[in-house]
Design a protein around this motif. Structure first.
Motif, short mmCIF file in Angstrom:
data_model
loop_
_atom_site.label_atom_id
_atom_site.label_comp_id
_atom_site.label_asym_id
_atom_site.label_seq_id
_atom_site.Cartn_x
_atom_site.Cartn_y
_atom_site.Cartn_z
N ASN A 1 11.00 -1.07 11.43
CA ASN A 1 11.91 -0.73 12.52
C ASN A 1 13.07 -1.72 12.61
OD1 ASN A 1 10.38 1.46 13.21
ND2 ASN A 1 9.25 0.42 14.84
N TYR A 2 12.74 -3.01 12.41
CA TYR A 2 13.80 -4.01 12.48
C TYR A 2 14.83 -3.80 11.38
CZ TYR A 2 16.33 -8.26 11.57
OH TYR A 2 17.33 -9.16 11.32
N VAL A 3 14.36 -3.59 10.15
CA VAL A 3 15.28 -3.38 9.03
C VAL A 3 16.12 -2.13 9.27
CG1 VAL A 3 15.44 -2.92 6.56
CG2 VAL A 3 13.79 -4.58 7.40
N GLN A 4 15.50 -1.09 9.82
CA GLN A 4 16.23 0.14 10.09
C GLN A 4 17.32 -0.10 11.13
OE1 GLN A 4 13.70 3.36 11.26
NE2 GLN A 4 15.14 4.93 10.55
N SER B 1 6.66 -2.57 12.56
CA SER B 1 7.73 -3.21 13.31
C SER B 1 8.79 -3.79 12.40
CB SER B 1 7.14 -4.31 14.20
OG SER B 1 6.23 -3.76 15.11
N ALA B 2 8.34 -4.34 11.26
CA ALA B 2 9.30 -4.87 10.29
C ALA B 2 10.21 -3.75 9.79
CB ALA B 2 8.56 -5.50 9.11
N VAL C 1 17.73 -2.03 -2.40
CA VAL C 1 16.36 -2.06 -1.89
C VAL C 1 15.75 -0.67 -1.93
CG1 VAL C 1 14.89 -2.71 0.05
CG2 VAL C 1 16.98 -4.00 -0.42
N GLN C 2 16.54 0.34 -1.57
CA GLN C 2 16.05 1.71 -1.60
C GLN C 2 15.60 2.11 -2.99
OE1 GLN C 2 15.60 3.73 0.98
NE2 GLN C 2 14.81 5.36 -0.34
N GLU C 3 16.34 1.66 -4.00
CA GLU C 3 15.95 1.95 -5.38
C GLU C 3 14.62 1.29 -5.74
OE1 GLU C 3 17.70 1.45 -9.95
OE2 GLU C 3 18.88 0.78 -8.22
N LEU C 4 14.41 0.07 -5.23
CA LEU C 4 13.15 -0.62 -5.49
C LEU C 4 11.98 0.12 -4.85
CD1 LEU C 4 14.23 -4.35 -4.93
CD2 LEU C 4 13.92 -3.16 -7.11
N VAL C 5 12.19 0.64 -3.63
CA VAL C 5 11.13 1.40 -2.96
C VAL C 5 10.81 2.67 -3.75
CG1 VAL C 5 10.53 2.66 -0.86
CG2 VAL C 5 11.69 0.45 -0.69
N HIS D 1 0.84 -1.19 0.00
CA HIS D 1 0.00 0.00 0.00
C HIS D 1 0.88 1.25 0.00
CE1 HIS D 1 -3.05 2.93 1.25
NE2 HIS D 1 -3.97 2.03 0.89
N ARG D 2 0.43 2.30 -0.66
CA ARG D 2 1.25 3.50 -0.81
C ARG D 2 1.55 4.17 0.52
NH1 ARG D 2 -3.22 7.09 -4.12
NH2 ARG D 2 -4.89 7.02 -2.55
N LYS D 3 0.63 4.03 1.52
CA LYS D 3 0.92 4.60 2.83
C LYS D 3 2.05 3.85 3.53
CE LYS D 3 -3.55 6.74 3.78
NZ LYS D 3 -4.67 6.85 4.75
N VAL D 4 2.12 2.54 3.29
CA VAL D 4 3.23 1.76 3.83
C VAL D 4 4.54 2.20 3.17
CG1 VAL D 4 4.19 -0.56 4.09
CG2 VAL D 4 1.73 -0.19 4.35
N LEU D 5 4.49 2.39 1.85
CA LEU D 5 5.69 2.87 1.14
C LEU D 5 6.12 4.24 1.65
CD1 LEU D 5 4.78 1.81 -2.51
CD2 LEU D 5 6.55 0.81 -1.06
N TYR D 6 5.14 5.09 1.92
CA TYR D 6 5.46 6.42 2.45
C TYR D 6 6.20 6.30 3.78
CZ TYR D 6 4.78 10.93 4.74
OH TYR D 6 4.98 12.09 5.42
N HIS D 7 5.73 5.42 4.63
CA HIS D 7 6.37 5.21 5.93
C HIS D 7 7.80 4.69 5.75
CE1 HIS D 7 6.99 3.88 10.06
NE2 HIS D 7 7.28 2.68 9.59
N LEU D 8 7.98 3.74 4.82
CA LEU D 8 9.31 3.18 4.60
C LEU D 8 10.28 4.22 4.07
CD1 LEU D 8 8.36 -0.27 2.95
CD2 LEU D 8 8.94 0.17 5.34
N GLN D 9 9.80 5.03 3.12
CA GLN D 9 10.69 6.03 2.53
C GLN D 9 10.96 7.20 3.48
OE1 GLN D 9 9.34 8.39 -0.89
NE2 GLN D 9 11.15 7.66 -1.97
N LYS D 10 9.94 7.64 4.20
CA LYS D 10 10.09 8.79 5.08
C LYS D 10 11.13 8.53 6.17
CE LYS D 10 7.59 11.62 8.45
NZ LYS D 10 6.29 11.83 9.13
N ASN D 11 11.15 7.34 6.69
CA ASN D 11 12.05 7.01 7.80
C ASN D 11 13.40 6.48 7.34
OD1 ASN D 11 10.30 7.25 10.44
ND2 ASN D 11 8.99 6.26 8.91
N GLY D 12 13.63 6.47 6.04
CA GLY D 12 14.93 6.02 5.54
C GLY D 12 15.28 4.61 5.96
#
Length: 429
Positions: free
Chosen positions: A415-418, A412-413, A283-287, A264-275
């Motif tokens: 956060n773990y990756v971060q 949480s996933a 992986v960052q390029e895929l996001v 979902h795009r909101k999940v992607l937003y969360h992943l990208q916003k928090n680096g």
């Protein structure tokens, strides 16, 4: 087997027709030609019989003892023939004893294995076909190997089709077969397909944290992995955390198999916003490509920009056909919803085939997997992610779950990756 004939004796070869006399071809009328007839030989009456017994088979130091016949055993298995030839003869008052060491599960079906050698018949069942196959492989009884192989393949094929009532093997056993490298490529391929179809059952089981890295990586690559992308992401990070995976290359090799455009795009937003993936460039390029996809997917000129595995929707073809909930199931907006029908109950059925009986029991209840607990439920991020995917309607026979833990796991996933990214450091260092 080489035939022996004393010097000077020459007899007609009984396996061949008489000289200059053709054989009768099936369907032709019998005249003066020769015809070969054959009966099925069976030594069933000699199984564990004192009659003509000339060897004792001692399994696991007396757990099971069988009366055997050298000629029959050696005829059916070259391995046993070699062992019997090397066996020292006892005194004139006793028969020689062949001591056999078998695994506990194999010793319990040794009688069935031995009975097949004598009779050519065997009852197969999912509960013991694998150790029976192991015995057949160990002693190279090829007809039994073929029977077990065919039966195992049929069970796995039935498991792939969730509408079939056959319960089949447990998830643990299927993982053992796939990872053990002891079976044919055909059986391993079928196990792989079963694990893809039963992916939700696998990640909810106690076996999931103990799966090998290769199995996890293979499953995440599959187009038929039967789960939504956010479930695949959270289960992958759960596996990495439970195994304390610290190798940056291995972490990235798993994360690149997540299909980020399907999140979902909101999940992607969360992943990208928090680096989250800043130390994982690939992986960052895929996001970032996934974000562009959600921005421009409706632009006709951009359709050629979004091709490849990352944009291929996984085939969620294990759910109930023609159900209303399946409409739009594969759209990125709907992929955060739970699979409605994977774990539905199927009325018990009996699967029968010649000399085979399979009885079913109800499938085990679904167990929800709580992955991490490092994100407070009261946080704004938690409340925001809670709104990403509303609770999907539940099927009548399925346990109802709150959507909160599902989205909580996604955060949480991340956060773990971060955290893993920080601990492993930048790739350039």
């Amino acid at each position: 087997m080489k035939r022996f004939s004393p010097s000077g004796q020459h007899y007609p070869d009984p396996s061949m027709p008489p000289e200059n006399v053709p054989e009768v071809i099936e369907g032709q009328t019998l005249t003066n030609e020769s015809k070969k007839v054959k009966t099925n030989q069976s030594f069933e009456s000699l199984f564990d019989s004192e009659s003509l017994c000339d060897v004792i088979l001692n399994v696991n130091e007396g757990q099971f003892v069988f009366r055997g016949h050298r000629m029959i055993l050696g005829l059916k298995s070259e391995i046993l023939a070699t062992m019997l030839n090397e066996l020292k003869s006892g005194d004139s008052q006793s028969r020689p004893v062949l001591n056999l060491k078998e695994a506990p599960e194999c010793s319990m079906v040794f009688s069935r294995f031995l009975y097949f050698i004598y009779s050519g018949a065997v009852w197969l069942h999912r509960d013991y076909v694998l150790p029976l196959h192991s015995l057949a492989e160990k002693y190279q009884v090829k007809p039994l190997i073929q029977h077990c192989h065919s039966y195992i393949s049929q069970i796995l094929l039935n498991m792939i089709d969730t509408t079939d009532g056959c319960r089949g093997f447990s998830i643990d056993i299927i993982c053992d077969i796939y990872e053990g490298n002891l079976y044919s490529d055909e059986i391993c391929d079928l196990c792989y397909k079963v694990l893809c179809a039963k992916f939700r059952d696998l990640i909810a089981s106690e076996r999931w944290p103990f799966c090998s890295w290769h199995l996890v990586s293979d499953l995440l690559k599959c187009d038929d992995c039967n789960a939504e992308e956010n479930v695949i992401l959270t289960s992958a990070t759960e596996w990495m955390k439970r195994n304390q995976l610290a190798d940056k290359n291995l972490i990235e090799d798993i994360l690149v198999n997540i299909r980020y455009p399907l999140l979902h795009r909101k999940v992607l937003y969360h992943l990208q916003k928090n680096g989250v993936f800043k130390n994982f460039p690939q992986v960052q390029e895929l996001v970032e490509n996934a974000v562009r996809y959600h921005c421009f997917k409706d632009v006709p000129e951009a359709k050629d920009d979004f091709v490849g595995v990352q944009f291929t929707k996984r085939t969620l073809n294990r759910t109930r056909p023609n159900s209303a909930e399946n409409n739009g199931m594969n759209s990125p907006e709907m992929l955060s919803s739970s699979n409605q029908n994977l774990n539905r109950s199927v009325p018990g059925q009996t699967h029968c085939s010649p000399a085979v009986l399979i009885q079913n029991t109800q499938p085990p209840p679904v167990v929800q997997s709580q992955i991490y607990s490092n994100l407070l439920q009261e946080s704004r991020e938690y409340q925001r992610l809670y709104e990403v995917a509303p609770a999907p309607p539940s099927s009548p026979n399925q346990q109802t779950f709150s959507p909160i833990p599902q989205m909580y796991n996604v955060s949480s996933a991340a956060n773990y990756v971060q955290n893993a990214s920080v601990q492993t450091g930048d790739r350039s260092s």
